[in-house]
Design an enzyme around this catalytic site. Structure first.
Site, PDB file in Angstrom:
ATOM      1  CG  PHE A  12     -18.575 -38.164  20.674  1.00  0.00           C
ATOM      2  CD1 PHE A  12     -19.738 -38.516  21.355  1.00  0.00           C
ATOM      3  CD2 PHE A  12     -18.699 -37.614  19.399  1.00  0.00           C
ATOM      4  CE1 PHE A  12     -20.995 -38.329  20.772  1.00  0.00           C
ATOM      5  CE2 PHE A  12     -19.928 -37.423  18.810  1.00  0.00           C
ATOM      6  CZ  PHE A  12     -21.084 -37.790  19.492  1.00  0.00           C
ATOM      7  CB  ILE A  62      -2.419 -45.174  17.252  1.00  0.00           C
ATOM      8  CG1 ILE A  62      -2.607 -43.668  17.018  1.00  0.00           C
ATOM      9  CG2 ILE A  62      -3.671 -45.819  17.838  1.00  0.00           C
ATOM     10  CD1 ILE A  62      -3.552 -43.339  15.889  1.00  0.00           C
ATOM     11  CB  THR A 136     -14.428 -36.438   8.791  1.00  0.00           C
ATOM     12  OG1 THR A 136     -15.170 -35.243   8.581  1.00  0.00           O
ATOM     13  CG2 THR A 136     -12.999 -36.150   8.343  1.00  0.00           C
ATOM     14  CG  ASP A 137     -18.982 -34.615   6.266  1.00  0.00           C
ATOM     15  OD1 ASP A 137     -18.181 -34.265   7.167  1.00  0.00           O
ATOM     16  OD2 ASP A 137     -20.166 -34.220   6.226  1.00  0.00           O
ATOM     17  CD  GLU A 138     -15.097 -31.416   9.422  1.00  0.00           C
ATOM     18  OE1 GLU A 138     -14.131 -30.647   9.466  1.00  0.00           O
ATOM     19  OE2 GLU A 138     -15.842 -31.628  10.392  1.00  0.00           O
ATOM     20  CE1 TYR A 163     -10.514 -34.541  12.390  1.00  0.00           C
ATOM     21  CE2 TYR A 163     -12.175 -33.301  11.175  1.00  0.00           C
ATOM     22  CZ  TYR A 163     -11.780 -34.454  11.825  1.00  0.00           C
ATOM     23  OH  TYR A 163     -12.643 -35.528  11.909  1.00  0.00           O
ATOM     24  CB  SER A 164     -10.594 -31.639   6.659  1.00  0.00           C
ATOM     25  OG  SER A 164     -10.206 -30.347   6.291  1.00  0.00           O
ATOM     26  CB  SER A 166      -4.312 -34.505   9.521  1.00  0.00           C
ATOM     27  OG  SER A 166      -5.481 -34.356  10.298  1.00  0.00           O
ATOM     28  CE  LYS A 167     -10.209 -38.835  10.354  1.00  0.00           C
ATOM     29  NZ  LYS A 167     -10.020 -39.934  11.341  1.00  0.00           N
ATOM     30  CE  LYS A 202     -14.754 -31.963  18.049  1.00  0.00           C
ATOM     31  NZ  LYS A 202     -14.612 -33.371  18.332  1.00  0.00           N
ATOM     32  CG  LEU A 203     -22.716 -25.886  17.538  1.00  0.00           C
ATOM     33  CD1 LEU A 203     -22.255 -24.470  17.870  1.00  0.00           C
ATOM     34  CD2 LEU A 203     -23.439 -25.900  16.190  1.00  0.00           C
ATOM     35  N   PRO A 218     -21.488 -18.819  21.843  1.00  0.00           N
ATOM     36  CG  PRO A 218     -19.363 -19.799  22.035  1.00  0.00           C
ATOM     37  CD  PRO A 218     -20.711 -19.770  22.662  1.00  0.00           C
TER      38      PRO A 218
END
Ligand code: NAD
Ligand code: TYD
Length: 360
Positions: A12, A62, A136-138, A163-164, A166-167, A202-203, A218
């Site tokens: 994306f 990668i 990400t900000d997460e 996810y966050s 691992s980032k 994604k939302l 949902p």
């Protein structure tokens, strides 16, 4: 001519970035896009650029050190812009290992190959080489439900989802390379993006797609979680500005100053779809708030994210240009014009994921 090695360019944000860069620099740059084409990578996102002589696609993972080493050996890479990642929180809750593999190990491989290619015998780096790690900000965790609380570059890391986490691990590796080797890099931590080419897990694209098909919308938990939404082209512009004008070794937070509760987003999408659909379109009748369905909350669901983009604004002059009202209309227009794209990405694997996630 500057050569960019972009990872994850078929996803994306990566594909939007590639389009942005060719619009801005035309034939003055060369882009090599390395992407493994996972379920989230789609070459249809890049049909407009695929025939450019200054664009090359390489299908590679990668984590594959040999191939990445070869790409550096065969090309004079000046910039790395590293997007490739597993990016969806819900998937990370189901299958965390692949997130650690791609996001942490993959980043280590990218750093190590760039370091090997760019390092001189005295341990300094060749002039003008730069690596930008897209994060990400997460990684900062969750803010309290207080509109005066924001994430800053100095906020402590406190990730909650696989996810966050691992980032955050990947960010720490980039920091370690900068601290240990003085490796020429930047990190950007951005808030939630929306816009064309976003995969409908994604939302925002999920709600647009479901509403048009008359499927349930949902909403997790009480629907009052807050996200700070940024139009993807503004993110692409920020990445380029940080890489060209930012101070090396610095982190820059990128945010929209556009915090909204999830339920507000869902209502805005329904309202905008109803405004944009002509009366004679049969879909208009079913695009209503009746589709909204509250479902079980996400495990460990972060309550609120919000970025104060003070540093990037003060140092570089970047600010979010696209207002949400305009951005969401542009996004919906894009999805109207790309029904075939949506059909293709929602067939096969996505359908299986959707059934497991929402219809079990
Ligand atoms: P995406 O899931 O749409 O795209 C990820 C791309 O990476 C895909 O093309 C995929 O094929 C590729 N990829 C995955 N694993 C790979 C591997 N092992 N080797 C090579 N390619 C691989 O993600 P996105 O939303 O475009 O996010 C891009 C980056 O931006 C990620 O690093 C993400 O953490 C970060 N980010 C995303 C958001 C957001 O709102 N989407 C916000 C802030 C930061
Ligand atoms: P998402 O787009 O997955 O981004 P992130 O989790 O990285 O912020 O989700 C955005 C918000 O929307 C998040 O609070 C979870 C919520 N959400 C729903 O309520 N329903 C959904 O079907 C999805 C995918 C997300």
């Amino acid at each position: 001519m500057r050569t960019y090695l972009v990872t994850g360019g078929a996803g994306f944000i990566g594909s939007n970035y590639i389009h942005y860069m060719f619009r801005k620099y035309g034939d003055d740059i060369r882009i090599i896009n390395v992407d493994a084409l996972t379920y989230a990578g789609n070459l249809e996102n890049l049909t407009q650029v695929q025939d450019r002589p200054n664009y090359t696609f390489v299908k590679a993972d990668i984590c594959d050190k040999e191939t990445i080493t070869r790409i550096f050996a065969e090309n004079e890479i000046d910039r790395v812009v590293h997007f490739a990642a597993e990016s969806h929180v819900d998937r990370s809750i189901r299958t965390p290992e692949v997130f650690v593999h791609t996001n942490v190990l993959g980043t280590a491989v990218m750093l190590n190959c760039a370091k090997a290619a760019w390092e001189l015998t005295d341990g300094t780096f060749r002039e003008g080489k730069k690596f930008l790690h897209v994060s990400t900000d997460e990684v900062y965790g969750s803010l309290p439900d207080d509109e005066n609380a924001f994430f800053y570059e100095t906020s402590p890391y406190a990730p909650h989802s696989p996810y966050s986490a691992s980032k955050a691990g990947a960010d720490m590796l980039v920091k370690a390379y900068m601290d240990t080797y003085h490796f020429p890099a930047n990190i950007t931590n951005c808030s939630n993006n929306y816009g064309p080419y976003q995969f409908p897990e994604k939302l925002i694209p999920l709600i647009i797609n479901n509403a048009l098909q008359g499927r349930k919308l949902p909403v997790y938990g009480d629907g009052r979680n807050v996200r700070d939404w940024l139009y993807v082209e503004d993110h692409a512009k920020a990445i380029d500005m940080v890489q060209e004008q930012g101070r090396l070794f610095e982190t820059y937070n990128i945010g929209g100053h556009n915090e909204k509760r999830n339920i507000e987003i869902v209502n805005i999408i329904i309202e905008t779809l109803r405004e944009m659909l002509p009366d004679e379109d049969p879909r208009k009748a079913h695009v209503t708030t009746d589709l909204i369905t509250y479902v079980e909350d996400r495990k460990g669901h972060d309550r609120r994210y919000a970025i104060a983009p003070d540093k990037i604004k003060a140092e570089i002059g970047w600010y979010p240009e696209t207002m949400f009202k305009e951005g969401i209309r542009k996004t919906i227009e894009w999805y109207f014009a790309h029904e075939e794209w949506m059909k293709n990405v929602t067939s096969g694997d996505y359908q299986k994921y959707y059934t497991e996630m929402y219809e079990k």
